[in-house]
Design a protein around this motif. Structure first.
Motif, PDB file in Angstrom:
ATOM      1  N   PRO A 214      12.927  25.303  34.606  1.00  0.00           N
ATOM      2  CA  PRO A 214      13.423  25.290  35.986  1.00  0.00           C
ATOM      3  C   PRO A 214      13.609  26.701  36.529  1.00  0.00           C
ATOM      4  O   PRO A 214      13.983  27.617  35.802  1.00  0.00           O
ATOM      5  CB  PRO A 214      14.763  24.557  35.870  1.00  0.00           C
ATOM      6  CG  PRO A 214      15.216  24.826  34.469  1.00  0.00           C
ATOM      7  CD  PRO A 214      13.956  24.872  33.645  1.00  0.00           C
ATOM      8  N   ILE A 215      13.323  26.854  37.818  1.00  0.00           N
ATOM      9  CA  ILE A 215      13.611  28.082  38.550  1.00  0.00           C
ATOM     10  C   ILE A 215      14.793  27.783  39.469  1.00  0.00           C
ATOM     11  O   ILE A 215      14.772  26.809  40.215  1.00  0.00           O
ATOM     12  CB  ILE A 215      12.403  28.531  39.394  1.00  0.00           C
ATOM     13  CG1 ILE A 215      11.163  28.732  38.516  1.00  0.00           C
ATOM     14  CG2 ILE A 215      12.725  29.818  40.160  1.00  0.00           C
ATOM     15  CD1 ILE A 215       9.883  28.962  39.307  1.00  0.00           C
ATOM     16  N   VAL A 216      15.824  28.617  39.398  1.00  0.00           N
ATOM     17  CA  VAL A 216      17.017  28.409  40.220  1.00  0.00           C
ATOM     18  C   VAL A 216      17.223  29.605  41.139  1.00  0.00           C
ATOM     19  O   VAL A 216      17.309  30.743  40.679  1.00  0.00           O
ATOM     20  CB  VAL A 216      18.286  28.222  39.356  1.00  0.00           C
ATOM     21  CG1 VAL A 216      19.496  27.945  40.252  1.00  0.00           C
ATOM     22  CG2 VAL A 216      18.097  27.091  38.363  1.00  0.00           C
ATOM     23  N   GLU A 217      17.293  29.327  42.431  1.00  0.00           N
ATOM     24  CA  GLU A 217      17.675  30.337  43.411  1.00  0.00           C
ATOM     25  C   GLU A 217      19.133  30.061  43.791  1.00  0.00           C
ATOM     26  O   GLU A 217      19.413  29.167  44.585  1.00  0.00           O
ATOM     27  CB  GLU A 217      16.772  30.269  44.640  1.00  0.00           C
ATOM     28  CG  GLU A 217      17.053  31.357  45.655  1.00  0.00           C
ATOM     29  CD  GLU A 217      16.086  31.330  46.835  1.00  0.00           C
ATOM     30  OE1 GLU A 217      16.312  32.114  47.774  1.00  0.00           O
ATOM     31  OE2 GLU A 217      15.126  30.534  46.831  1.00  0.00           O
ATOM     32  N   PRO A 218      20.089  30.794  43.224  1.00  0.00           N
ATOM     33  CA  PRO A 218      21.502  30.502  43.492  1.00  0.00           C
ATOM     34  C   PRO A 218      21.848  30.707  44.964  1.00  0.00           C
ATOM     35  O   PRO A 218      21.418  31.690  45.582  1.00  0.00           O
ATOM     36  CB  PRO A 218      22.245  31.514  42.617  1.00  0.00           C
ATOM     37  CG  PRO A 218      21.251  31.907  41.558  1.00  0.00           C
ATOM     38  CD  PRO A 218      19.926  31.881  42.256  1.00  0.00           C
ATOM     39  N   VAL A 219      22.626  29.775  45.509  1.00  0.00           N
ATOM     40  CA  VAL A 219      22.984  29.861  46.927  1.00  0.00           C
ATOM     41  C   VAL A 219      24.493  29.820  47.148  1.00  0.00           C
ATOM     42  O   VAL A 219      24.955  29.979  48.277  1.00  0.00           O
ATOM     43  CB  VAL A 219      22.313  28.732  47.743  1.00  0.00           C
ATOM     44  CG1 VAL A 219      20.798  28.888  47.732  1.00  0.00           C
ATOM     45  CG2 VAL A 219      22.719  27.352  47.222  1.00  0.00           C
ATOM     46  N   LYS A 220      25.268  29.611  46.085  1.00  0.00           N
ATOM     47  CA  LYS A 220      26.716  29.499  46.208  1.00  0.00           C
ATOM     48  C   LYS A 220      27.412  30.617  45.428  1.00  0.00           C
ATOM     49  O   LYS A 220      27.096  30.859  44.260  1.00  0.00           O
ATOM     50  CB  LYS A 220      27.195  28.144  45.691  1.00  0.00           C
ATOM     51  CG  LYS A 220      26.685  26.953  46.503  1.00  0.00           C
ATOM     52  CD  LYS A 220      27.236  26.976  47.918  1.00  0.00           C
ATOM     53  CE  LYS A 220      26.806  25.760  48.706  1.00  0.00           C
ATOM     54  NZ  LYS A 220      27.302  25.813  50.103  1.00  0.00           N
ATOM     55  N   SER A 221      28.400  31.267  46.082  1.00  0.00           N
ATOM     56  CA  SER A 221      29.094  32.372  45.438  1.00  0.00           C
ATOM     57  C   SER A 221      29.969  31.913  44.267  1.00  0.00           C
ATOM     58  O   SER A 221      30.278  32.707  43.379  1.00  0.00           O
ATOM     59  CB  SER A 221      29.954  33.124  46.455  1.00  0.00           C
ATOM     60  OG  SER A 221      30.894  32.254  47.062  1.00  0.00           O
ATOM     61  N   GLN A 222      30.367  30.646  44.284  1.00  0.00           N
ATOM     62  CA  GLN A 222      31.106  30.102  43.151  1.00  0.00           C
ATOM     63  C   GLN A 222      30.121  29.898  41.995  1.00  0.00           C
ATOM     64  O   GLN A 222      29.231  29.050  42.072  1.00  0.00           O
ATOM     65  CB  GLN A 222      31.761  28.779  43.538  1.00  0.00           C
ATOM     66  CG  GLN A 222      32.466  28.050  42.405  1.00  0.00           C
ATOM     67  CD  GLN A 222      33.453  28.915  41.660  1.00  0.00           C
ATOM     68  OE1 GLN A 222      33.163  29.378  40.568  1.00  0.00           O
ATOM     69  NE2 GLN A 222      34.621  29.139  42.260  1.00  0.00           N
ATOM     70  N   LEU A 223      30.278  30.659  40.936  1.00  0.00           N
ATOM     71  CA  LEU A 223      29.274  30.713  39.881  1.00  0.00           C
ATOM     72  C   LEU A 223      29.557  29.803  38.691  1.00  0.00           C
ATOM     73  O   LEU A 223      28.776  29.784  37.739  1.00  0.00           O
ATOM     74  CB  LEU A 223      29.120  32.158  39.382  1.00  0.00           C
ATOM     75  CG  LEU A 223      28.474  33.125  40.378  1.00  0.00           C
ATOM     76  CD1 LEU A 223      28.538  34.559  39.866  1.00  0.00           C
ATOM     77  CD2 LEU A 223      27.023  32.727  40.648  1.00  0.00           C
ATOM     78  N   ASN A 224      30.642  29.040  38.729  1.00  0.00           N
ATOM     79  CA  ASN A 224      30.961  28.185  37.586  1.00  0.00           C
ATOM     80  C   ASN A 224      29.849  27.178  37.303  1.00  0.00           C
ATOM     81  O   ASN A 224      29.483  26.937  36.151  1.00  0.00           O
ATOM     82  CB  ASN A 224      32.279  27.447  37.826  1.00  0.00           C
ATOM     83  CG  ASN A 224      33.483  28.365  37.743  1.00  0.00           C
ATOM     84  OD1 ASN A 224      33.390  29.471  37.218  1.00  0.00           O
ATOM     85  ND2 ASN A 224      34.612  27.925  38.275  1.00  0.00           N
ATOM     86  N   GLY A 225      29.327  26.565  38.370  1.00  0.00           N
ATOM     87  CA  GLY A 225      28.263  25.580  38.188  1.00  0.00           C
ATOM     88  C   GLY A 225      26.998  26.183  37.613  1.00  0.00           C
ATOM     89  O   GLY A 225      26.352  25.605  36.734  1.00  0.00           O
ATOM     90  N   LEU A 226      26.639  27.374  38.095  1.00  0.00           N
ATOM     91  CA  LEU A 226      25.453  28.063  37.567  1.00  0.00           C
ATOM     92  C   LEU A 226      25.668  28.453  36.116  1.00  0.00           C
ATOM     93  O   LEU A 226      24.773  28.280  35.278  1.00  0.00           O
ATOM     94  CB  LEU A 226      25.150  29.294  38.415  1.00  0.00           C
ATOM     95  CG  LEU A 226      23.966  30.140  37.947  1.00  0.00           C
ATOM     96  CD1 LEU A 226      22.673  29.349  37.996  1.00  0.00           C
ATOM     97  CD2 LEU A 226      23.847  31.415  38.796  1.00  0.00           C
ATOM     98  N   ASN A 227      26.844  28.988  35.813  1.00  0.00           N
ATOM     99  CA  ASN A 227      27.172  29.344  34.435  1.00  0.00           C
ATOM    100  C   ASN A 227      27.002  28.159  33.496  1.00  0.00           C
ATOM    101  O   ASN A 227      26.377  28.254  32.428  1.00  0.00           O
ATOM    102  CB  ASN A 227      28.622  29.847  34.356  1.00  0.00           C
ATOM    103  CG  ASN A 227      28.714  31.357  34.254  1.00  0.00           C
ATOM    104  OD1 ASN A 227      27.956  31.982  33.530  1.00  0.00           O
ATOM    105  ND2 ASN A 227      29.640  31.925  34.991  1.00  0.00           N
ATOM    106  N   LYS A 228      27.586  27.042  33.884  1.00  0.00           N
ATOM    107  CA  LYS A 228      27.514  25.840  33.066  1.00  0.00           C
ATOM    108  C   LYS A 228      26.086  25.361  32.911  1.00  0.00           C
ATOM    109  O   LYS A 228      25.667  24.934  31.824  1.00  0.00           O
ATOM    110  CB  LYS A 228      28.379  24.746  33.686  1.00  0.00           C
ATOM    111  CG  LYS A 228      28.477  23.470  32.862  1.00  0.00           C
ATOM    112  CD  LYS A 228      29.412  22.463  33.525  1.00  0.00           C
ATOM    113  CE  LYS A 228      29.504  21.173  32.710  1.00  0.00           C
ATOM    114  NZ  LYS A 228      30.407  20.176  33.377  1.00  0.00           N
ATOM    115  N   THR A 229      25.318  25.464  33.983  1.00  0.00           N
ATOM    116  CA  THR A 229      23.922  25.013  33.948  1.00  0.00           C
ATOM    117  C   THR A 229      23.096  25.858  32.987  1.00  0.00           C
ATOM    118  O   THR A 229      22.296  25.326  32.204  1.00  0.00           O
ATOM    119  CB  THR A 229      23.327  25.062  35.365  1.00  0.00           C
ATOM    120  OG1 THR A 229      24.073  24.188  36.218  1.00  0.00           O
ATOM    121  CG2 THR A 229      21.866  24.640  35.361  1.00  0.00           C
TER     122      THR A 229
END
Length: 317
Positions: A30-45
């Protein structure tokens, strides 16, 4: 081989986490372009993806969302937490607003990491290609169709891994979608394009919206492989009967879901029995409305599982 492109909203990240085992087993990244400043979800992912044996590409300089103007926190997350994780590849997005100096600066910032260049309107391909030849760590190039033509791509022919990103979902009002249409043949033709992999924006499309509008028409967008048409991927749009007011999204979802369930029992059904299809059946049996974000998540999971099943059954592709 397959690189599904996600914007890092809540249900997109949940989709990756719930699909991590399938992604890893299939060799999909997967390629992820982060769009939310809250990074908990990205970290967990990222953590879940690595735990399940999958790789992931994280765009370090998103063009949309909370990081489009200032991405230092995102850069620090990748550099500080994942400097030793070789399955985490840093995506450098090269669009029409990116200068050669900015591109070079980002590549230098992430020396020691695996890097994927995402070409999306960048104009100085020849100069950049000359600059990166022989640079260790640049793992692949992802070329967005329509924003990086053949002559552009030619400058990066020395790279062993090249991916073509193409949008298969046409943005319309839900009411204006036909019942069924072609989605893509790229999973069959990427090799003919001189690529080693392919990518898409799933059945969400490349048009980014922070929030959805009122649901005048509720639709379930589900892709499938059409074995009667050379294994081209098609998409069906199961739409609610009522389309004139934004009221009662739960009732409209029930109308669209009833059409999906009816189709699954028909002779025309070409859908694989994915986990998402099983959950749609369960929602129908219970008469439960989980919300439109959840419905989109199921459709994205189904899209990934469809490709996983197809390539497992057709390893020569």
């Amino acid at each position: 081989m397959y690189f599904p492109y996600f914007r890092g909203k809540q249900y997109e990240l949940i989709t990756i986490r719930e699909s991590a085992l399938t992604l890893g087993a299939s060799g999909f990244v997967p390629i992820v372009e982060p769009v939310k400043s809250q990074l908990n979800g990205l970290n967990k992912t990222i953590d879940v993806t690595l735990e399940k044996g999958a790789g992931i590409i994280v765009i370090a300089n998103p063009r949309i969302g909370d990081f489009s103007d200032y991405n230092a926190e995102l850069v620090n997350l990748i550099k500080d937490k994942h400097s030793e994780d070789k399955q985490v590849t840093v995506g450098v997005l090269l669009d029409e607003a990116t200068s050669l100096e900015q591109a070079s600066g980002l590549i230098n910032t992430f020396q020691g990491h695996n890097i994927a260049l995402v070409h999306s309107g960048f104009s100085q391909s020849k100069a950049l290609a000359a600059e990166i030849q022989g640079v260790a760590g640049i793992a692949c190039s992802v070329f967005e169709d329509g924003k990086s033509g053949k002559l552009y791509q030619k400058h990066f022919a020395f790279q062993p891994h090249r991916v073509l990103l193409r949008n298969g979902f046409e943005k319309r009002r839900n009411a204006d979608h036909p019942d069924v249409e072609v989605f893509s043949d790229l999973h069959l033709t990427y090799g003919l394009e001189g690529m080693t992999g392919f990518a898409d924006f799933l059945m969400v499309g490349d048009d980014y919206q922070e929030t959805g509008g009122p649901a005048y028409t509720v639709a379930i967008h589900l892709t499938y492989i059409n074995t009667d048409d050379d294994d081209i991927m098609y998409i069906r749009h199961f739409k609610s009967d009522r389309q004139d007011t934004p009221t009662d999204p739960a009732g409209k979802f029930a109308e669209a879901l009833a059409k999906l369930i009816l189709h699954l029992g028909s002779a025309d059904n070409r859908y694989y029995d994915t986990s998402a299809i099983a959950e749609f059946r369960e929602l129908h049996e219970k008469g439960h409305y989980p919300g439109l974000g959840y419905v989109k998540k199921l459709a994205m999971k189904h899209h990934i599982e469809t490709f996983a099943k197809y390539f497992k059954d057709n390893p020569a592709q």
